[in-house]
Design a protein around this motif. Structure first.
Motif, short mmCIF file in Angstrom:
data_model
loop_
_atom_site.label_atom_id
_atom_site.label_comp_id
_atom_site.label_asym_id
_atom_site.label_seq_id
_atom_site.Cartn_x
_atom_site.Cartn_y
_atom_site.Cartn_z
N HIS A 1 -2.10 2.33 9.23
CA HIS A 1 -2.98 1.17 9.73
C HIS A 1 -1.95 -0.10 9.24
O HIS A 1 -1.02 0.04 8.63
N ASP B 1 0.96 -1.22 -0.19
CA ASP B 1 -0.02 0.12 0.14
C ASP B 1 1.00 1.19 0.09
O ASP B 1 1.73 1.48 0.99
N THR C 1 1.39 1.20 7.72
CA THR C 1 1.55 2.42 6.65
C THR C 1 1.86 3.79 7.78
O THR C 1 1.36 3.87 8.74
N GLU D 1 0.82 7.61 6.46
CA GLU D 1 0.35 8.33 5.57
C GLU D 1 -0.48 9.44 5.93
O GLU D 1 -1.66 9.72 5.74
N GLU E 1 2.25 8.24 1.31
CA GLU E 1 2.17 7.04 2.17
C GLU E 1 3.37 6.05 2.00
O GLU E 1 3.59 5.58 0.78
ZN ZN Z 1 -2.99 2.96 3.31
#
Ligand code: ZN
Ligand code: ZN
Length: 358
Positions: free
Chosen positions: A289, A225, A318, A320, A334
Motif C-alpha cells: 500500500h 512501515d 510497501t 509485504e 515488509e
Molecule cells: Zn504495511
C-alpha cells in the motif's frame, strides 16, 4: 510547487473547498492541529482555528494562509467568507465530514445559495500519492528510526520477554531517538498468533516459533512501515522453507518494481511465487500500500487494483508478502520503497532479512 498551490490549481472559478481532516489540513497548511478547518479558494486560503492554536499557526503554517479566529461559529465564518469571495460551490471531504457536521454546515450556508458537494477528498487522495523531495526526506528519516529500533530489539530480545514488552521497547526506542510518535499500533505476535496478519501484542511470554514485528516511526508528519519476522527457538525445515518463500516473493516484487510497472502485476508476481510453492490461499492480503501522512494511502499493490494503476515518480509503497497458516503460524516481511524524482526505485528499509533465531 507547494501543496496548497497544487490543490488550488484543481479548483475552478467559483469553487471553494472546506478541509476538515487533520491529515489533509496538515498536508495543505503544513501546520499540525486538531481543531479547525481550512477554507481554500482558487486564489485565497484561510486557516480557521481558535486562540489555542492561533499563535503557532501564524508561525508554522504555509504563508499562503490567512489565520483567522472566528468570533462566532466556524460555519458562520465560512458562510461569510464564501459570500465575500463570490463562491458558488463548496467541495467538502466526502470521506471525512460527519453527517452531524454536514447538517450544521448546511444550516450555516442556508442563506448563501452555495451548493455543498463532495470531491475535495478525492482530489487530495490523488495529490497525496505523489511525494515531493521534502516528504521523501521525512519518510527516509522515519524509516531510519524504524530500522534503528529493529537493531535495538535484536540486541535485547530474549525468549522470556512478553509480546507487549517487545512492542513497548520498539515504541519507546523510536520516541526516545526522535520520532514524533509511532506511526500506528505496533504488532508483535508470536507462535500461533503470528498466523493473524494484524494481531495485537499480548500480555504473554513469547511463544516458540515465528515472532512477527510490524512497526513504524512518524517523523515530520510522515509514517514509516516495516515488518520483520524472527524465530524464537530453532526453525525447523518447514519454517525455513516458508520463510524463504516469503523472502523470495518479496525479492521478486522488489526486483520488478520500477517506474511505469503495473501495481497489479507486482502483486501477481509475488503471489505466484507463494502459490507456486504450495501455499495457495495463505497470502490473504494485498502485496502493499502507499504510505505518507497516513499509513495506508494510494496506490495499492493489489490484485484488485485496476491494471492501468502504475508505479510512478513520487509514489512510496510497501512490499509485504506473507504466508499465514491458521492455527499454526505466519510470517511477513515488509519494506518501504519509493520511486524517486529521477525515476529510480529506492528501498528505504535497510534491516537484514536473514533468518534470525533467538
Ligand atoms: Zn504495511
Ligand atoms: Zn506494516
Amino acid at each position: 510547487m507547494t501543496h496548497i498551490e497544487k490543490f488550488q490549481r484543481e479548483l475552478k472559478a467559483g469553487q471553494a473547498a472546506l478541509i476538515s481532516s487533520t491529515a489533509n489540513c496538515f498536508y495543505l497548511s503544513l501546520f499540525n492541529y486538531y481543531d479547525g478547518y481550512l477554507l481554500v479558494l482558487p486564489d485565497k486560503a484561510f486557516l480557521l482555528t481558535d486562540f489555542r492554536y492561533a499563535e503557532a499557526a501564524e508561525r508554522e503554517a504555509d504563508k499562503a494562509f490567512d489565520v483567522l479566529c472566528p468570533k462566532g461559529t466556524m460555519f458562520g465564518a465560512v458562510a461569510e467568507l464564501l459570500t465575500a469571495n463570490g463562491a458558488k460551490t463548496l467541495l467538502i471531504e466526502e470521506n471525512h465530514l460527519t453527517v452531524a457536521a454536514h447538517e450544521r454546515l448546511s444550516e450555516g450556508l442556508a442563506d448563501t445559495g452555495v451548493l455543498i458537494v463532495g470531491g475535495a477528498g478525492k482530489i487530495l487522495t490523488r495529490l497525496r500519492a505523489y511525494k515531493d523531495e521534502q516528504e521523501l526526506a521525512a519518510m527516509a528519516r522515519a524509516q531510519e528510526l524504524t530500522d534503528a529500533a529493529f537493531s535495538h530489539i535484536l540486541s535485547i530480545l530474549t525468549p522470556t520477554m512478553r509480546e507487549i514488552d517487545v512492542a513497548l521497547e520498539l515504541e519507546y526506542f523510536m520516541r526516545r531517538e526522535g520520532a514524533q510518535s509511532i506511526a500506528f499500533h505496533t504488532i508483535a505476535v508470536s507462535g500461533s498468533a503470528s498466523a493473524v496478519p494484524h494481531g495485537v501484542p499480548r500480555n504473554k511470554v513469547l511463544e516458540k516459533g515465528f515472532l512477527t514485528m510490524d512497526f513504524g516511526a512518524r517523523f515530520g508528519g510522515y509514517c514509516a512501515d516495516m515488518t520483520r519476522t524472527v524465530v524464537i527457538g530453532r526453525a525447523d525445515a518447514e519454517m525455513k522453507r516458508l520463510y524463504h518463500t516469503v523472502l523470495q516473493a518479496q525479492q521478486t516484487a522488489l526486483d520488478m518494481a520500477a517506474c511505469g510497472v503495473s501495481c497489479w502485476a507486482l502483486d501477481l508476481a509475488a503471489r505466484s511465487i507463494i502459490d507456486g510453492a504450495g501455499y495457495e490461499g495463505c497470502f490473504g492480503h494485498a502485496l502493499g500500500h502507499g504510505v505518507g501522512i497516513a499509513v495506508h494511502e494510494e496506490p495499492r499493490l493489489s490484485s484488485k487494483a485496476p491494471a492501468e494503476t502504475l508505479l510512478e515518480r513520487g509514489h512510496v509503497v510497501t512490499v509485504e508478502p506473507g504466508i499465514y497458516q491458521k492455527g499454526r503460524y505466519g510470517c511477513r516481511i515488509e519494506d518501504m520503497i519509493a520511486v524517486m524524482p529521477d525515476g529510480r526505485v529506492h528501498n528505504f528499509t535497510k534491516s537484514t532479512k536473514e533468518l534470525i533465531e533467538i
